[in-house]
Design an enzyme around this catalytic site. Sequence first.
Site: not given
Ligand code: NAD
Length: 296
Positions: A239, A171, A96
């Site tokens: 965010k 979104k 997102s």
């Molecule tokens: P998270 O922080 O748990 O996971 C993100 C991962 O990306 C981390 O493990 C990080 O090390 C990795 N990362 C970052 N930069 C990188 C790069 N350049 N190369 C490789 N890996 C990299 O986040 P999340 O909760 O999984 O959320 C991911 C996305 O989904 C976000 O944009 C969030 O807003 C969206 N989202 C999350 C939820 C939720 O409930 N957690 C729900 C809907 C949408």
Amino acid sequence: MARVGFIGLGIMGRPMAINLIKAGHEVTAFDVFPEAIKPVAEAGATAASSCAEVGSASDIVIIMVQDGPQAETAVAGEGGVLDGSSSGDLIVDMSSIAPGVSKRIGKACDAKGVGFLDAPVSGGEPFAISGDLAIMVGGKADLFETAKPLFDIVGASAVLCGDVGAGNVTKLANQIVVGANIHGLAEALTLATKAGVNPETVFNAIKGGLAGSNVMNAKGPMMFERNFKAGFRIELHYKDINNAMETARELGLPLQVTANLQQVLTSLVEKGYGKEDHSGILHFVEENAGVEVKKF
Ligand code: NAD
């Protein structure tokens, strides 16, 4: 079957990648945090050591990182996916992020003959695990059709909303409605408590009427039972609302409810509530009111 790459193996990416493996796809996976790769490699993925390596091993690469700067680095930065991709490949960013950043990433992909879709999701970790995410997509219709078999594995629905960026516009619209609803619900239950009426009774009395919503059903009980375990973290909603305000600024658009929500979330993050569920917006209202919402 397409060779799939997966970058970003956090709360959401890990179960999504595992579901693709379970469905029979050959998956090459990478995360900058090495520990995050382990469970996905144990499930059968090939561990890569860079985004570029994922790009060269895959026909379609899915990105699931925190925000725009991480997505842009993963795709178009030095050693990014594009350094390994070939013309005709497809990159699907399911993070997102701000729609303007999606458009910029899309242009970088175009320049290499690589297709791009922005495809953020709603549903959180439980739906990522069950493969029931709601997916909002921006990009060309033929690329949407190419990615659809993968969307059908990780999600329950996928809707093409427009050109690149439209997935993230959708979104952001979702996040405004959800955040404003939670804030309103927090004020309503605080009013009930301060007036001496059981907030659980108020919830049960109004949930079947016009005020009722999926947000109310999910977040009302969390508030009066004082369970703020995430769920969807306040810091992620912060965010998203910052991205909504950045997009509104680019469009010259006043958004008063969203601007207020940004102030509320800023306060909560600064006070250390960022890791709590967004039902914790209640803390902001309670602390101003000097009252604690609890069923009685
Ligand atoms: P998270 O922080 O748990 O996971 C993100 C991962 O990306 C981390 O493990 C990080 O090390 C990795 N990362 C970052 N930069 C990188 C790069 N350049 N190369 C490789 N890996 C990299 O986040 P999340 O909760 O999984 O959320 C991911 C996305 O989904 C976000 O944009 C969030 O807003 C969206 N989202 C999350 C939820 C939720 O409930 N957690 C729900 C809907 C949408």
